[in-house]
Design a protein around this motif. Structure first.
Motif, short mmCIF file in Angstrom:
data_model
loop_
_atom_site.label_atom_id
_atom_site.label_comp_id
_atom_site.label_asym_id
_atom_site.label_seq_id
_atom_site.Cartn_x
_atom_site.Cartn_y
_atom_site.Cartn_z
N VAL A 1 -54.79 21.56 69.19
CA VAL A 1 -54.00 22.21 70.23
C VAL A 1 -53.21 21.11 70.94
O VAL A 1 -53.80 20.13 71.40
CB VAL A 1 -54.88 22.99 71.22
N PHE A 2 -51.89 21.25 70.99
CA PHE A 2 -51.00 20.22 71.49
C PHE A 2 -50.24 20.73 72.70
O PHE A 2 -49.79 21.88 72.71
CB PHE A 2 -49.97 19.83 70.41
N ARG A 3 -50.08 19.85 73.69
CA ARG A 3 -49.18 20.15 74.79
C ARG A 3 -48.02 19.16 74.71
O ARG A 3 -48.21 17.95 74.80
CB ARG A 3 -49.89 20.03 76.14
N GLY B 1 -45.13 26.51 61.42
CA GLY B 1 -45.78 25.95 60.24
C GLY B 1 -44.80 25.61 59.13
O GLY B 1 -45.20 25.08 58.09
N GLU B 2 -43.54 25.90 59.35
CA GLU B 2 -42.50 25.67 58.34
C GLU B 2 -42.47 24.20 57.92
O GLU B 2 -42.44 23.31 58.76
CB GLU B 2 -41.15 26.07 58.92
N PRO B 3 -42.47 23.93 56.59
CA PRO B 3 -42.43 22.54 56.13
C PRO B 3 -41.02 21.97 56.25
O PRO B 3 -40.04 22.71 56.27
CB PRO B 3 -42.84 22.66 54.66
N HIS B 4 -40.94 20.65 56.30
CA HIS B 4 -39.64 19.98 56.36
C HIS B 4 -38.86 20.21 55.07
O HIS B 4 -37.66 20.43 55.10
CB HIS B 4 -39.85 18.48 56.60
N VAL C 1 -52.34 24.20 65.59
CA VAL C 1 -52.13 23.99 64.16
C VAL C 1 -53.47 23.70 63.51
O VAL C 1 -54.28 22.94 64.05
CB VAL C 1 -51.19 22.77 63.92
N ARG C 2 -53.71 24.27 62.33
CA ARG C 2 -54.95 23.96 61.62
C ARG C 2 -54.95 22.50 61.18
O ARG C 2 -53.93 21.99 60.70
CB ARG C 2 -55.11 24.88 60.40
N ASN C 3 -56.10 21.86 61.32
CA ASN C 3 -56.21 20.43 61.00
C ASN C 3 -56.46 20.24 59.50
O ASN C 3 -57.41 19.57 59.09
CB ASN C 3 -57.34 19.78 61.81
N ARG C 4 -55.62 20.84 58.69
CA ARG C 4 -55.72 20.69 57.24
C ARG C 4 -54.31 20.79 56.67
O ARG C 4 -53.68 21.85 56.72
CB ARG C 4 -56.62 21.76 56.65
N ALA D 1 -47.82 24.98 56.89
CA ALA D 1 -49.07 24.73 57.62
C ALA D 1 -49.46 26.00 58.36
O ALA D 1 -48.62 26.83 58.70
CB ALA D 1 -48.88 23.57 58.60
N ARG D 2 -50.76 26.15 58.64
CA ARG D 2 -51.25 27.32 59.37
C ARG D 2 -51.14 27.04 60.86
O ARG D 2 -51.61 26.01 61.35
CB ARG D 2 -52.72 27.57 58.99
N THR D 3 -50.51 27.96 61.56
CA THR D 3 -50.38 27.83 63.01
C THR D 3 -51.01 29.06 63.68
O THR D 3 -51.23 30.09 63.03
CB THR D 3 -48.91 27.70 63.44
#
Ligand code: FES
Length: 137
Positions: free
Chosen positions: A28-30, A88-91, A38-41, A98-100
């Motif tokens: 969890v980011f602020r 979660g969109e990749p670059h 974001v899932r840590n995987r 990614a899972r958000t």
């Protein structure tokens, strides 16, 4: 199910928390006044995505003009793949996302039956008048 991460006052800007809920690790980011979960995987090879650096999206709207985003991208520490922390969109188009998760700031009192405090097995019947960061995972 929703999980309380922290009191808003205890979660300063430009910091992150790693929580474990339902067998999953979620970062969890602020970033300023915005929150992301974001899932840590990492979808690439399972790296610890939430240990990575944050980056800003850079976009060019016209020749010679570059705009910098708000630092809402995360860079995987293993091979540098990047993801938008909100969607979660990749670059790189075509790579897996990614899972958000949804994250919000909610004002108490909170109902113990409605929310699960992270890291506690027992829930006590208390109410607290405050603002909390809550993840919907
Ligand atoms: S495991 Fe994350 S970029 Fe490879």
């Amino acid at each position: 199910m929703r999980f309380v991460v922290a009191r808003l006052a205890d979660f300063p800007a430009e910091t992150r928390r790693l929580i474990r809920v339902g067998g999953r690790e979620i970062g969890v980011f602020r970033v300023g006044d915005r929150f992301y979960a974001v899932r840590n995987r990492c979808p690439h090879q399972g790296g610890p995505l939430c240990e990575g650096n944050l980056a800003s999206r850079v976009a060019s709207t016209s020749l010679g003009r570059v705009e910098l985003g708000d630092g809402s991208r995360i860079v995987c520490p293993w091979h540098g793949w990047q993801y938008d922390m909100e969607t979660g969109e990749p670059h790189a188009p075509g790579d897996p996302a990614a899972r958000t998760y949804g994250v919000a700031v909610e004002r108490g009192p909170l109902s113990p039956a409605e929310l699960e405090p992270v890291g506690h097995a027992e829930i006590f019947d208390v109410t607290v008048e405050d603002e909390f960061v809550v993840v919907d995972a």
